[in-house]
Design a protein around this motif. Structure first.
Motif, PDB file in Angstrom:
ATOM      1  N   GLU A   6      12.693  -5.682  -4.009  1.00  0.00           N
ATOM      2  CA  GLU A   6      12.371  -7.111  -3.892  1.00  0.00           C
ATOM      3  C   GLU A   6      11.350  -7.356  -2.773  1.00  0.00           C
ATOM      4  OE1 GLU A   6      14.761 -10.858  -2.128  1.00  0.00           O
ATOM      5  OE2 GLU A   6      15.794  -9.775  -3.731  1.00  0.00           O
ATOM      6  N   THR A   7      11.521  -6.681  -1.655  1.00  0.00           N
ATOM      7  CA  THR A   7      10.614  -6.833  -0.520  1.00  0.00           C
ATOM      8  C   THR A   7       9.214  -6.321  -0.856  1.00  0.00           C
ATOM      9  OG1 THR A   7      12.488  -6.613   1.003  1.00  0.00           O
ATOM     10  CG2 THR A   7      10.285  -6.270   1.924  1.00  0.00           C
ATOM     11  N   ILE A   8       9.146  -5.184  -1.531  1.00  0.00           N
ATOM     12  CA  ILE A   8       7.850  -4.619  -1.931  1.00  0.00           C
ATOM     13  C   ILE A   8       7.134  -5.549  -2.903  1.00  0.00           C
ATOM     14  CG2 ILE A   8       6.743  -2.725  -3.193  1.00  0.00           C
ATOM     15  CD1 ILE A   8       8.898  -0.873  -1.922  1.00  0.00           C
ATOM     16  N   VAL A   9       7.853  -6.042  -3.899  1.00  0.00           N
ATOM     17  CA  VAL A   9       7.248  -6.946  -4.881  1.00  0.00           C
ATOM     18  C   VAL A   9       6.761  -8.225  -4.200  1.00  0.00           C
ATOM     19  CG1 VAL A   9       7.723  -8.380  -6.914  1.00  0.00           C
ATOM     20  CG2 VAL A   9       8.487  -6.000  -6.871  1.00  0.00           C
ATOM     21  N   THR A  10       7.534  -8.751  -3.275  1.00  0.00           N
ATOM     22  CA  THR A  10       7.115  -9.943  -2.538  1.00  0.00           C
ATOM     23  C   THR A  10       5.842  -9.677  -1.746  1.00  0.00           C
ATOM     24  OG1 THR A  10       9.393 -10.734  -2.366  1.00  0.00           O
ATOM     25  CG2 THR A  10       7.811 -11.627  -0.782  1.00  0.00           C
ATOM     26  N   ALA A  11       5.764  -8.521  -1.103  1.00  0.00           N
ATOM     27  CA  ALA A  11       4.568  -8.158  -0.331  1.00  0.00           C
ATOM     28  C   ALA A  11       3.347  -8.048  -1.238  1.00  0.00           C
ATOM     29  CB  ALA A  11       4.799  -6.851   0.415  1.00  0.00           C
ATOM     30  N   GLN A  13       2.924  -9.657  -4.104  1.00  0.00           N
ATOM     31  CA  GLN A  13       2.592 -11.018  -4.509  1.00  0.00           C
ATOM     32  C   GLN A  13       1.880 -11.775  -3.386  1.00  0.00           C
ATOM     33  OE1 GLN A  13       6.562 -12.223  -5.586  1.00  0.00           O
ATOM     34  NE2 GLN A  13       6.199 -11.847  -7.770  1.00  0.00           N
ATOM     35  N   ASP A  14       2.281 -11.540  -2.142  1.00  0.00           N
ATOM     36  CA  ASP A  14       1.639 -12.193  -0.997  1.00  0.00           C
ATOM     37  C   ASP A  14       0.154 -11.855  -0.915  1.00  0.00           C
ATOM     38  OD1 ASP A  14       4.064 -13.304  -0.292  1.00  0.00           O
ATOM     39  OD2 ASP A  14       4.410 -11.953   1.421  1.00  0.00           O
ATOM     40  N   LYS A  15      -0.208 -10.650  -1.335  1.00  0.00           N
ATOM     41  CA  LYS A  15      -1.608 -10.200  -1.290  1.00  0.00           C
ATOM     42  C   LYS A  15      -2.297 -10.337  -2.647  1.00  0.00           C
ATOM     43  CE  LYS A  15      -1.328  -8.958   3.011  1.00  0.00           C
ATOM     44  NZ  LYS A  15      -1.993  -9.696   4.044  1.00  0.00           N
ATOM     45  N   LYS A  16      -1.700 -11.115  -3.538  1.00  0.00           N
ATOM     46  CA  LYS A  16      -2.283 -11.446  -4.849  1.00  0.00           C
ATOM     47  C   LYS A  16      -2.431 -10.244  -5.782  1.00  0.00           C
ATOM     48  CE  LYS A  16      -2.911 -15.640  -3.313  1.00  0.00           C
ATOM     49  NZ  LYS A  16      -1.674 -16.262  -2.970  1.00  0.00           N
ATOM     50  N   GLY A  17      -1.510  -9.278  -5.673  1.00  0.00           N
ATOM     51  CA  GLY A  17      -1.479  -8.174  -6.637  1.00  0.00           C
ATOM     52  C   GLY A  17      -1.119  -8.712  -8.008  1.00  0.00           C
ATOM     53  N   GLN A  18      -1.614  -8.064  -9.041  1.00  0.00           N
ATOM     54  CA  GLN A  18      -1.429  -8.550 -10.411  1.00  0.00           C
ATOM     55  C   GLN A  18      -0.689  -7.513 -11.251  1.00  0.00           C
ATOM     56  OE1 GLN A  18      -5.495  -8.992 -11.543  1.00  0.00           O
ATOM     57  NE2 GLN A  18      -5.939 -10.444  -9.909  1.00  0.00           N
ATOM     58  N   ASN A  19      -0.076  -7.975 -12.328  1.00  0.00           N
ATOM     59  CA  ASN A  19       0.591  -7.105 -13.299  1.00  0.00           C
ATOM     60  C   ASN A  19       1.567  -6.142 -12.634  1.00  0.00           C
ATOM     61  OD1 ASN A  19      -1.008  -8.270 -15.377  1.00  0.00           O
ATOM     62  ND2 ASN A  19      -2.672  -6.874 -14.859  1.00  0.00           N
ATOM     63  N   ILE A  50      -2.960  -4.690   0.144  1.00  0.00           N
ATOM     64  CA  ILE A  50      -1.632  -4.639  -0.480  1.00  0.00           C
ATOM     65  C   ILE A  50      -0.804  -3.523   0.159  1.00  0.00           C
ATOM     66  CG2 ILE A  50      -0.382  -4.079  -2.607  1.00  0.00           C
ATOM     67  CD1 ILE A  50      -2.668  -5.572  -4.123  1.00  0.00           C
ATOM     68  N   ALA A  51      -1.390  -2.341   0.289  1.00  0.00           N
ATOM     69  CA  ALA A  51      -0.673  -1.213   0.893  1.00  0.00           C
ATOM     70  C   ALA A  51      -0.241  -1.531   2.318  1.00  0.00           C
ATOM     71  CB  ALA A  51      -1.544   0.034   0.857  1.00  0.00           C
ATOM     72  N   ASP A  52      -1.154  -2.093   3.101  1.00  0.00           N
ATOM     73  CA  ASP A  52      -0.821  -2.463   4.482  1.00  0.00           C
ATOM     74  C   ASP A  52       0.253  -3.553   4.510  1.00  0.00           C
ATOM     75  OD1 ASP A  52      -2.719  -0.659   5.379  1.00  0.00           O
ATOM     76  OD2 ASP A  52      -4.242  -2.189   5.789  1.00  0.00           O
ATOM     77  N   GLY A  53       0.132  -4.513   3.600  1.00  0.00           N
ATOM     78  CA  GLY A  53       1.111  -5.595   3.526  1.00  0.00           C
ATOM     79  C   GLY A  53       2.501  -5.104   3.183  1.00  0.00           C
ATOM     80  N   ILE A  54       2.586  -4.109   2.313  1.00  0.00           N
ATOM     81  CA  ILE A  54       3.889  -3.535   1.952  1.00  0.00           C
ATOM     82  C   ILE A  54       4.516  -2.878   3.178  1.00  0.00           C
ATOM     83  CG2 ILE A  54       5.030  -1.700   0.638  1.00  0.00           C
ATOM     84  CD1 ILE A  54       3.008  -2.331  -1.645  1.00  0.00           C
ATOM     85  N   GLU A  55       3.741  -2.073   3.886  1.00  0.00           N
ATOM     86  CA  GLU A  55       4.273  -1.411   5.080  1.00  0.00           C
ATOM     87  C   GLU A  55       4.776  -2.427   6.098  1.00  0.00           C
ATOM     88  OE1 GLU A  55       1.879   1.623   6.855  1.00  0.00           O
ATOM     89  OE2 GLU A  55       1.226   2.369   4.907  1.00  0.00           O
ATOM     90  N   GLU A  56       3.970  -3.460   6.345  1.00  0.00           N
ATOM     91  CA  GLU A  56       4.341  -4.472   7.331  1.00  0.00           C
ATOM     92  C   GLU A  56       5.590  -5.240   6.912  1.00  0.00           C
ATOM     93  OE1 GLU A  56       0.835  -6.877   7.742  1.00  0.00           O
ATOM     94  OE2 GLU A  56      -0.328  -5.217   8.590  1.00  0.00           O
ATOM     95  N   LYS A  57       5.631  -5.676   5.654  1.00  0.00           N
ATOM     96  CA  LYS A  57       6.747  -6.492   5.166  1.00  0.00           C
ATOM     97  C   LYS A  57       8.048  -5.692   5.138  1.00  0.00           C
ATOM     98  CE  LYS A  57       6.773 -10.256   2.998  1.00  0.00           C
ATOM     99  NZ  LYS A  57       6.838 -11.608   3.553  1.00  0.00           N
ATOM    100  N   VAL A  61      11.248  -6.819   7.339  1.00  0.00           N
ATOM    101  CA  VAL A  61      12.486  -7.265   6.708  1.00  0.00           C
ATOM    102  C   VAL A  61      13.606  -6.245   6.847  1.00  0.00           C
ATOM    103  CG1 VAL A  61      13.522  -7.868   4.479  1.00  0.00           C
ATOM    104  CG2 VAL A  61      11.267  -8.745   5.068  1.00  0.00           C
ATOM    105  N   LEU A  62      13.293  -4.960   6.631  1.00  0.00           N
ATOM    106  CA  LEU A  62      14.342  -3.935   6.566  1.00  0.00           C
ATOM    107  C   LEU A  62      14.358  -2.962   7.742  1.00  0.00           C
ATOM    108  CD1 LEU A  62      13.900  -3.086   2.788  1.00  0.00           C
ATOM    109  CD2 LEU A  62      15.568  -4.626   3.811  1.00  0.00           C
ATOM    110  N   LYS A  63      13.362  -3.066   8.614  1.00  0.00           N
ATOM    111  CA  LYS A  63      13.235  -2.147   9.748  1.00  0.00           C
ATOM    112  C   LYS A  63      13.164  -0.694   9.280  1.00  0.00           C
ATOM    113  CE  LYS A  63      13.597  -5.437  12.826  1.00  0.00           C
ATOM    114  NZ  LYS A  63      12.668  -6.460  12.457  1.00  0.00           N
ATOM    115  N   GLU A  64      12.482  -0.467   8.145  1.00  0.00           N
ATOM    116  CA  GLU A  64      12.303   0.866   7.588  1.00  0.00           C
ATOM    117  C   GLU A  64      10.823   1.093   7.326  1.00  0.00           C
ATOM    118  OE1 GLU A  64      14.535   1.673   4.072  1.00  0.00           O
ATOM    119  OE2 GLU A  64      16.341   0.749   4.856  1.00  0.00           O
ATOM    120  N   SER A  65      10.446   2.342   7.248  1.00  0.00           N
ATOM    121  CA  SER A  65       9.094   2.702   6.866  1.00  0.00           C
ATOM    122  C   SER A  65       9.107   3.133   5.403  1.00  0.00           C
ATOM    123  CB  SER A  65       8.593   3.834   7.762  1.00  0.00           C
ATOM    124  OG  SER A  65       7.293   4.209   7.396  1.00  0.00           O
ATOM    125  N   PRO A  66       8.319   2.459   4.558  1.00  0.00           N
ATOM    126  CA  PRO A  66       8.367   2.826   3.133  1.00  0.00           C
ATOM    127  C   PRO A  66       7.707   4.170   2.863  1.00  0.00           C
ATOM    128  CG  PRO A  66       6.681   1.166   3.504  1.00  0.00           C
ATOM    129  CD  PRO A  66       7.382   1.388   4.810  1.00  0.00           C
TER     130      PRO A  66
END
Length: 66
Positions: A6-11, A13-19, A50-57, A61-66
């Motif tokens: 859920e966190t990855i998908v939100t990240a 979407q925040d950066k306007k990723g599609q499909n 998007i990649a940077d946004g996923i790492e940050e988010k 949120v989870l205090k983990e490194s993806p």
């Protein structure tokens, strides 16, 4: 695991990723991961954002490194 997905998908979407597609690979022997999330972007700059946004988010949120 659901909170991570859920966190990855939100990240994305925040950066306007599609499909955005989340693939559950739990039923496949020899799979290197349990889930795989893919999306489209309009440019390499957006892909990087998007990649940077996923790492940050995920860390935020989870205090983990993806």
């Amino acid at each position: 695991m659901e909170k991570l997905i859920e966190t990855i998908v939100t990240a994305i979407q925040d950066k306007k990723g599609q499909n955005i597609v989340s693939l559950d690979l739990n039923g496949f022997d020899g799979a290197i991961c349990s889930h795989f999330i893919v999306c489209n972007a309009d440019s390499t700059t957006q892909v990087s954002a998007i990649a940077d946004g996923i790492e940050e988010k995920v860390y935020e949120v989870l205090k983990e490194s993806p």
